[in-house]
Design a protein around this motif. Structure first.
Motif, mmCIF file in Angstrom:
data_model
loop_
_atom_site.group_PDB
_atom_site.id
_atom_site.type_symbol
_atom_site.label_atom_id
_atom_site.label_comp_id
_atom_site.label_asym_id
_atom_site.label_seq_id
_atom_site.Cartn_x
_atom_site.Cartn_y
_atom_site.Cartn_z
ATOM 1 N N LEU A 207 0.809 -1.207 0.000
ATOM 2 C CA LEU A 207 0.000 0.000 0.000
ATOM 3 C C LEU A 207 0.848 1.265 0.000
ATOM 4 N N PRO A 208 0.509 2.243 -0.853
ATOM 5 C CA PRO A 208 1.256 3.484 -0.952
ATOM 6 C C PRO A 208 0.770 4.539 0.023
ATOM 7 N N ILE A 209 1.529 5.614 0.175
ATOM 8 C CA ILE A 209 1.107 6.722 1.022
ATOM 9 C C ILE A 209 0.672 7.905 0.160
ATOM 10 N N TYR A 210 1.512 8.391 -0.726
ATOM 11 C CA TYR A 210 1.134 9.502 -1.590
ATOM 12 C C TYR A 210 1.480 9.166 -3.041
ATOM 13 N N SER B 225 -1.157 5.013 -8.739
ATOM 14 C CA SER B 225 -1.333 4.008 -7.694
ATOM 15 C C SER B 225 -0.534 2.734 -7.938
ATOM 16 N N LEU C 147 0.436 3.086 8.770
ATOM 17 C CA LEU C 147 -0.775 2.516 8.180
ATOM 18 C C LEU C 147 -2.006 3.380 8.414
ATOM 19 N N LEU D 251 -3.306 5.920 5.970
ATOM 20 C CA LEU D 251 -3.544 5.348 4.654
ATOM 21 C C LEU D 251 -4.930 4.732 4.510
ATOM 22 N N ASP E 236 -8.854 4.332 5.387
ATOM 23 C CA ASP E 236 -9.967 5.141 5.876
ATOM 24 C C ASP E 236 -10.826 4.293 6.817
ATOM 25 N N MET F 213 -9.647 2.400 -4.096
ATOM 26 C CA MET F 213 -9.034 3.584 -3.503
ATOM 27 C C MET F 213 -9.685 4.850 -4.033
ATOM 28 N N GLU G 181 -4.516 12.605 -1.510
ATOM 29 C CA GLU G 181 -3.862 11.390 -1.043
ATOM 30 C C GLU G 181 -4.764 10.193 -1.321
ATOM 31 N N TRP G 182 -4.169 9.098 -1.760
ATOM 32 C CA TRP G 182 -4.950 7.886 -1.971
ATOM 33 C C TRP G 182 -5.321 7.263 -0.633
ATOM 34 N N MET G 183 -6.587 6.898 -0.497
ATOM 35 C CA MET G 183 -7.071 6.236 0.712
ATOM 36 C C MET G 183 -7.733 4.918 0.317
#
Length: 200
Positions: free
Chosen positions: A20-23, A27, A64, A67, A69, A151, A158-160
């Motif tokens: 999983l990415p942060i920013y 993606s 985590l 990241l 939601d 996501m 930011e991707w959530m």
């Protein structure tokens, strides 16, 4: 039902552990970029799980939390009961749900062996471009599991993560069914929260 959900949760957090990415700018590209960094972080902290599980959980939870939601997922899990719940009940369930996922996540990392994640470069974007499906495959010793990340971009760009489907099983929907099942036996939200906490 709980054991089945637990197994799905383990697969979920195996995915989280690896990719999983942060920013992310993109993606799928970002997932591949951070893969080696996440694996190295697991190896660096794995010894502390036996000596100090709480410290291990915190070390993994800190990156985590921003990241995933959790609030959105826990609200979905409560479904129609969310509007009937008091603010205190909403908060207590959110906290219990979040802790249960983070604890499961840490245990998954502690049991980490040779799982691999294959990330497809092709993503399915929504028309407005603020949602994406990222397609992956979890490779284990016994079976390969196709997976999809759901996501969205929040207000800060930011991707959530708000849902994962693994091998055709919708995890958020599975948790919602578990909540509804507990409502039938416990009869009220407080009883469900108490039962949920007991499974942690």
């Amino acid at each position: 039902m709980y054991q089945y959900t637990k197994k799905l949760s383990l697969l979920l957090f195996t995915l989280l552990a690896f990719s999983l990415p942060i920013y992310p700018e993109s993606s799928s590209v970002f997932v591949e970029k951070v893969h080696d960094q996440i694996v190295e972080a697991i190896k660096s902290n794995i010894e502390s799980y036996t000596e100090n599980p709480k410290a291990f959980i915190k070390a993994i939870s800190d990156p985590l939390e921003p990241l995933v939601d959790f609030k959105r997922i826990s609200r979905y899990v409560m479904g129609k009961h969310f509007s009937k719940a008091s603010n205190d009940q909403k908060k207590r369930f959110h906290d219990a749900f979040k802790k249960s996922l983070l604890d499961t996540y840490s245990k998954t990392l502690a049991e980490f062996k040779d799982e691999k994640i294959i990330v497809s470069h092709e993503t399915q974007k929504s028309k407005e471009g603020k949602r994406e499906k990222v397609f992956l495959e979890i490779v284990t010793d016994t079976k390969n599991y196709p997976a999809i990340y759901y996501m969205y971009l929040n207000g800060q760009g930011e991707w959530m993560l708000y849902n994962i489907v693994i091998d055709g099983v919708n995890l958020s929907l599975t948790f919602r069914k578990q909540f509804n099942s507990l409502m039938k036996t416990e009869k009220d939200i407080d009883g469900v929260i108490k039962k949920w906490v007991a499974t942690i």
